[in-house]
Motif scaffolding. Structure first.
Motif, short mmCIF file in Angstrom:
data_model
loop_
_atom_site.label_atom_id
_atom_site.label_comp_id
_atom_site.label_asym_id
_atom_site.label_seq_id
_atom_site.Cartn_x
_atom_site.Cartn_y
_atom_site.Cartn_z
N PHE A 121 8.78 -1.86 -2.47
CA PHE A 121 8.78 -0.43 -2.13
C PHE A 121 10.09 0.25 -2.51
CE2 PHE A 121 9.72 2.90 1.10
CZ PHE A 121 8.81 3.84 0.61
N GLU A 122 11.20 -0.38 -2.13
CA GLU A 122 12.48 0.29 -2.38
C GLU A 122 12.84 0.27 -3.87
OE1 GLU A 122 14.56 1.87 -0.28
OE2 GLU A 122 13.97 1.24 1.73
N THR A 123 12.41 -0.78 -4.59
CA THR A 123 12.72 -0.83 -6.02
C THR A 123 11.86 0.17 -6.78
OG1 THR A 123 13.25 -3.17 -5.77
CG2 THR A 123 12.94 -2.37 -8.02
N ASP A 125 0.84 -1.21 0.00
CA ASP A 125 0.00 0.00 0.00
C ASP A 125 0.87 1.26 0.00
OD1 ASP A 125 -2.07 -1.78 0.07
OD2 ASP A 125 -2.47 -1.54 2.22
N ARG A 126 1.98 1.19 0.74
CA ARG A 126 2.90 2.33 0.80
C ARG A 126 3.46 2.63 -0.59
NH1 ARG A 126 8.19 1.71 4.70
NH2 ARG A 126 8.95 3.86 4.66
N THR A 127 3.73 1.55 -1.35
CA THR A 127 4.29 1.74 -2.69
C THR A 127 3.29 2.44 -3.60
OG1 THR A 127 5.49 -0.34 -2.38
CG2 THR A 127 5.38 0.52 -4.63
N GLN A 157 15.88 -7.09 9.71
CA GLN A 157 16.38 -6.98 8.33
C GLN A 157 15.87 -5.67 7.71
OE1 GLN A 157 16.32 -11.62 6.94
NE2 GLN A 157 14.39 -10.67 7.34
N ARG A 158 16.18 -4.56 8.35
CA ARG A 158 15.82 -3.23 7.83
C ARG A 158 17.05 -2.35 7.91
NH1 ARG A 158 13.16 -1.01 11.84
NH2 ARG A 158 12.60 0.83 10.62
N CYS A 159 17.25 -1.56 6.87
CA CYS A 159 18.43 -0.68 6.94
C CYS A 159 18.30 0.26 8.12
CB CYS A 159 18.62 0.07 5.62
SG CYS A 159 17.28 1.18 5.22
N ALA A 160 17.04 0.68 8.44
CA ALA A 160 16.85 1.65 9.51
C ALA A 160 16.71 0.97 10.88
CB ALA A 160 15.61 2.50 9.21
N ASN A 163 14.98 -6.76 1.39
CA ASN A 163 14.07 -6.57 2.53
C ASN A 163 12.81 -5.77 2.14
OD1 ASN A 163 15.56 -4.25 2.19
ND2 ASN A 163 15.69 -3.78 4.36
N TYR A 164 12.94 -4.94 1.11
CA TYR A 164 11.79 -4.19 0.57
C TYR A 164 11.83 -4.30 -0.95
CZ TYR A 164 10.69 -1.78 4.99
OH TYR A 164 10.32 -1.49 6.27
N PRO A 165 11.60 -5.50 -1.50
CA PRO A 165 11.80 -5.65 -2.95
C PRO A 165 10.85 -4.79 -3.77
CG PRO A 165 11.48 -7.78 -1.89
CD PRO A 165 11.14 -6.73 -0.88
N GLN A 222 13.47 5.11 11.73
CA GLN A 222 12.64 4.64 10.62
C GLN A 222 12.75 5.61 9.45
OE1 GLN A 222 8.81 4.66 12.65
NE2 GLN A 222 8.23 6.54 11.58
N ARG A 223 12.31 5.11 8.30
CA ARG A 223 12.35 5.95 7.11
C ARG A 223 11.17 6.92 7.06
NH1 ARG A 223 13.11 4.33 0.75
NH2 ARG A 223 12.27 6.26 -0.06
N GLY A 224 9.99 6.43 7.40
CA GLY A 224 8.77 7.22 7.22
C GLY A 224 8.63 8.33 8.24
O1 G3H Z 1 15.41 -0.91 4.93
C1 G3H Z 1 15.21 0.30 4.85
C2 G3H Z 1 13.82 0.81 4.79
O2 G3H Z 1 13.62 1.70 3.74
C3 G3H Z 1 13.44 1.50 6.03
O3 G3H Z 1 12.09 1.77 5.98
O4 G3H Z 1 11.90 2.41 8.35
O5 G3H Z 1 9.88 1.98 6.98
O6 G3H Z 1 11.37 0.10 7.63
P1 G3H Z 1 11.26 1.55 7.32
#
Ligand code: G3H
Length: 573
Positions: free
Chosen positions: A224-226, A172-174, A350-353, A220-222, A509-511
């Motif tokens: 949304f991040e792509t 949904d975020r994507t 498994q999140r960059c943030a 980890n976000y195939p 977090q990213r958001g």
């Molecule tokens: O893995 C990195 C994500 O973009 C971080 O997003 O903070 O919503 O998990 P998030």
């Protein structure tokens, strides 16, 4: 789906993890949780997979977008297995999900040639379209994508084992992000219609596409991040080559038709194959104009190093992070524990943030650890379709030996696993391990675990965690927990030069996605936020003339007629 002969599970450290953890020091009684004696029981038999979680049939991807069109693929295929295993009489067995094309370097160069031809030095069908027409195409794609929510979520659930609820949120975020991006693009274009007048010169500043954008997302976000890279690259008028992550590729099969239908031939391509095999030739060719990549700094450095014109290449990079949380003596410990656990363990860490190390002040270390161990015991471990589950099979089972080595290294240097069963594993599941005290002599103090390990270090003076931020090669975010400006203030002041976002009494977090999302030092290059990202895929170009002359009159007429400055491109589609 069927049990298959998949990659062998890594087990080198499991034996040691089944040994009891070193006991807490005398006088430190932790309320520890329990994990099932036999973790394997958390996996199910194939016949017990709930109907609404099953994939109807394996996805054997026999087509690709090649030479601008969706075509059958007759080259080599690579098998795809799920990290979610099934119980069989012989033990835990990986499930076969399907197969995908294994393109060669030659195939990748063919894709690049098609993308370059479609861009045609900015005169191709797609870069020549008005923003309004590009928006229509993207919106068409967004609505076709929205209709594929269930199959995409379900396929990804099997491919990366992310909890279903988190995948639905990612989906949904994507889709929502496309709408936001369109609004930003429209606002940007309106602003660029304003004439700039200064010192007798009148000018228009416009975004022009850069060329061919290579967009590579993480596992980890195939989605949304792509597509968070693909959508702005397209909206800016570039032609795009998508490189899906190593894990999380089959879901794209359902998107090939919409991609081919919504954009002119040659505008979007999807690579499929081993990263080095397909990416190295592309970078070496010099034909990539924008390298938009989310992954490790080592891979980014290597690929950028292959490009023959590195100063010309534009890179937008989301890289490693080792976000720290700092718990001050006046922190509300319930809030701190809740946020730290969510930050450290959502989707297995498994999140960059994710929060990847906690610094806890000595004054609150025991109550904090007691609560942390208790809350960790309540974290649900299971299969991604189960409600409320947070720890699921690791997307990359090959990571288990690495995580085990980090735990063993810390244990060998004096750290204890404070939660019962912490660090135990079965198949691709790893019970979260809360480690205390971690010190600078341990690998987990510095290395990005990207998994369910919660390292806890103790400090007496704020300078200690600040020193850590300064010494770390990473600089994405930090969290700080406290109550007073006198305690929080010095940390925030010192951290501002080291990280790109400081979260007060909240996890990293990213958001929300309107906020800048970037990093200092080795963590990022550029800003991924919806407000700024179009700039990464565009070149600002000025058309200027002397005020009062014929050039200025022409500039005004053209702006009024088309919203674009004069161009030698001639007619538009
Ligand atoms: O893995 C990195 C994500 O973009 C971080 O997003 O903070 O919503 O998990 P998030």
């Amino acid at each position: 789906m069927s049990p298959g002969k998949g990659p062998a599970g890594a087990r080198s450290f499991m034996k040691s993890r089944l040994e009891p953890s070193p006991p807490p020091a005398p006088g430190q009684a932790f309320r520890v949780g329990t994990a099932p004696a036999d973790l394997s029981a958390l996996f199910v038999r194939e016949g017990d997979i709930p109907r609404d979680a099953r994939m109807d049939k394996p996805i054997d991807q026999g087509r690709l977008i090649l030479d601008g069109d969706l075509r059958p693929w007759s080259g080599r295929l690579g098998e795809v297995f799920s990290p979610v295993r099934v119980r069989t009489p012989a033990g835990l067995s990986p499930l076969r999900l399907g197969s995908r094309p294994r393109m060669t370097g030659r195939d990748a160069l063919r894709v690049l040639a098609a993308a370059r031809k479609a861009f045609a030095d900015g005169r191709g069908a797609w870069p020549s379209l008005s923003l309004a027409r590009r928006v229509r195409a993207l919106e068409d794609f967004a609505s076709r994508l929205a209709a594929l929510r269930e199959p995409v979520v379900r396929t990804l659930m099997w491919e990366i084992a992310k909890p279903r609820a988190e995948l639905e949120a990612e989906f949904d975020r994507t889709v929502e992000s496309f709408g936001r991006l369109v609004r930003v693009a429209a606002k940007r274009e309106r602003a660029q219609r304003a004439l700039i007048r200064q010192r007798g010169i009148v000018g228009l500043v416009r975004d022009e596409p850069r060329g061919v954008a290579l967009c590579a997302g993480p596992y980890n976000y195939p989605l949304f991040e792509t597509f968070g890279l693909v959508a702005p690259a397209l909206l800016a008028g570039n032609t795009v080559i998508i490189k899906p992550p190593r894990i999380g590729v089959l879901f794209l099969d359902a998107l090939l038709e919409p991609l081919a239908a919504c954009f002119p031939p040659g505008t979007v391509h999807v690579l499929s194959g081993e990263g080095p095999a397909v990416l190295d030739p592309l970078m070496r060719s010099g034909g990539i104009d924008v390298f938009a990549f989310v992954g490790s700094v080592a891979v980014a450095d290597r690929l950028i190093g292959l490009h023959p014109r590195r100063t010309r290449l534009r890179s937008l990079l989301g890289l490693g992070a080792k976000n720290a949380a700092v718990v001050l003596p006046d922190a509300d410990l319930d809030v701190a524990v809740r946020e730290c656990l969510l930050g450290a363990l959502a989707f297995n860490g498994q999140r960059c943030a994710a929060l990847k190390i906690l610094f806890v002040h000595e004054a609150v270390r025991e109550p904090f650890l007691e609560r942390l161990a208790a809350e960790t015991a309540r974290v649900r471990i299971g299969m991604p379709w189960e409600r409320g589950v947070r720890i699921t099979p690791l997307a990359d089972p090959a990571r288990l030996p690495y995580l085990g080595a980090l735990i063993d290294d810390a244990a060998g240097r004096g750290a204890a696993v404070v939660n019962e069963n912490g660090g135990r594993s079965a198949g691709s599941l790893l019970v979260p391990a809360v480690l205390r005290p971690v010190t600078s002599r341990m690998r987990v103090f510095w290395e990005e675990q990207f998994g369910p390990i919660v390292p806890v270090a103790f400090f007496r003076r704020t300078e200690e965690p600040v020193g850590y931020l300064r010494a770390s090669p990473f600089g994405q975010q930090a969290s700080v927990f406290g109550d007073g400006i006198r305690t929080l203030g010095p940390f925030i002041e010192a951290a501002r030069s080291q990280v790109a976002r400081i979260n007060i009494n909240a996890k990293c977090q990213r958001g929300p996605d309107l906020f800048p999302f970037s990093g200092k030092k080795d963590s990022a290059r550029g800003d991924f936020s919806v407000t700024e990202i179009l700039g990464a895929f565009s070149d600002r170009t000025v058309v200027a003339a002397r005020e009062g002359g014929r050039g200025a009159a022409l500039l005004l007429r053209c702006r009024a007629a088309s919203g674009r400055p004069p161009s030698a491109k001639g007619g538009r589609p």
